[in-house]
Design an enzyme around this catalytic site. Structure first.
Site, short mmCIF file in Angstrom:
data_model
loop_
_atom_site.label_atom_id
_atom_site.label_comp_id
_atom_site.label_asym_id
_atom_site.label_seq_id
_atom_site.Cartn_x
_atom_site.Cartn_y
_atom_site.Cartn_z
N SER A 1 0.90 -1.14 0.04
CA SER A 1 0.07 0.19 -0.09
C SER A 1 0.78 1.19 -0.05
O SER A 1 1.82 1.58 -0.87
CB SER A 1 -0.89 -0.12 1.37
OG SER A 1 -1.95 0.94 1.09
N ASP B 1 -5.76 -3.09 -2.88
CA ASP B 1 -4.38 -2.96 -1.76
C ASP B 1 -3.94 -4.01 -1.28
O ASP B 1 -4.64 -5.17 -0.60
CB ASP B 1 -5.20 -1.98 -0.77
CG ASP B 1 -4.10 -1.13 0.20
OD1 ASP B 1 -3.39 -2.02 0.67
OD2 ASP B 1 -4.24 -0.13 0.34
#
Length: 292
Positions: free
Chosen positions: A50, A174
């Site tokens: 992320s 993500d």
């Protein structure tokens, strides 16, 4: 005899740096890099998920820390905010992915393509490992090769905010959904065998202490997910300890930053820099004893 400081334990060692997932944690990780660089320590490899994956990619590309700091601090919401509700509905058929997120992600992808100094993993001066969530196959996926910008985009595609990222026939969200901080993946990669130690900068997931009201369902899911990711990271540390791999974790509790409060990024970056300096000047703190 005094216990060695974290700086002493890392000095002269080949260590990999893992930057964790963290909602708008770009600032914190940039600040941590700044504190690390000021100490004279240089990672040999990078891994991230992320926001941590994005900052790791810039560091692995050899971009100076001061340039990474300037990059994250000059960003505004307009640099990545491209909602498309009508397009999302039109792209919501059985093979579409429009309803997976508010933002198209085109502005964010352009930002990556314009500012990353290399096009592929293979061109990076330092090894890099990224993690994303493969929604199509229902598993986590490790990236160490191929085109760089799409894979950084994939690891950063926060659920509900960004649409899932199409990549080679699969959809990705993500990486923080499945792996908060990929220390074990780094160790098990081809790069890991050449490392003496792993340093992790860990940004705790923020959850509400009391769940209730109209958003109770979403809040409950977020709290449960955060607990699973924390336990998964603890399991990684247990496995690495059994394999006698030195892993040092620095936990930073920073001011929360959101798309509407990006001005707080300046404070988050500076506090992370200070956290790095303090952590390096003292003996390592076990993950379970870190202040949350």
């Amino acid at each position: 005899m005094a216990s060695p400081t974290l700086h002493q334990l890392l000095d002269g060692k080949r260590f990999g740096l893992v930057l964790s997932a963290g909602y708008f944690g770009f600032y914190g990780h940039a600040g941590f890099l700044k504190g690390l660089a000021a100490s004279g320590l240089k990672p040999q490899a990078y891994a991230g998920t992320s926001a941590g994956g994005m900052v790791a990619a810039y560091a692995a590309a050899g971009i100076p820390v001061h340039a990474i700091e300037e990059l994250v601090l000059r960003q505004t919401r307009a640099n990545f905010w491209d909602p498309d509700p009508i397009g999302a509905v039109l792209n919501a058929d059985s093979v579409g992915h429009g309803m997976t997120g508010l933002l198209k992600g085109e502005r964010f992808r352009s930002l990556l393509e314009d500012t990353l100094s290399v096009r592929t993993f293979e061109e990076l001066p330092h090894p890099l490992l990224l993690v994303a969530s493969n929604l199509t196959l229902g598993r986590h996926e490790v990236f160490t090769s191929g085109e760089l910008a799409p894979r950084v985009h994939a690891t950063c595609a926060y659920p509900g905010l960004f649409r899932a990222v199409p990549l080679e026939g699969n959809l990705y969200w993500d990486g923080g959904l499945v792996d908060k901080a990929p220390a074990l993946s780094l160790h098990e990669s081809a790069v890991g065998k050449d490392l003496d130690a792993i340093l992790v900068h860990f940004l705790p997931s923020r959850t509400r202490k009391v769940v209730g009201g109209p958003m109770a369902y979403a809040q409950g899911l977020a709290s449960g997910s955060a607990a699973l990711r924390r336990d998964h990271f603890r399991l990684q540390l247990t496995v690495l300890e059994a394999r006698k791999v030195p892993v040092y974790v620095v936990v930073s509790n920073l001011p929360p930053v959101t798309p509407t409060t990006m001005e707080r990024g300046f404070d988050a970056l500076d506090q992370a820099r200070l956290a790095a300096e303090r952590a390096l000047a003292r003996p390592p703190v076990p993950f379970e004893q870190a202040e949350w």
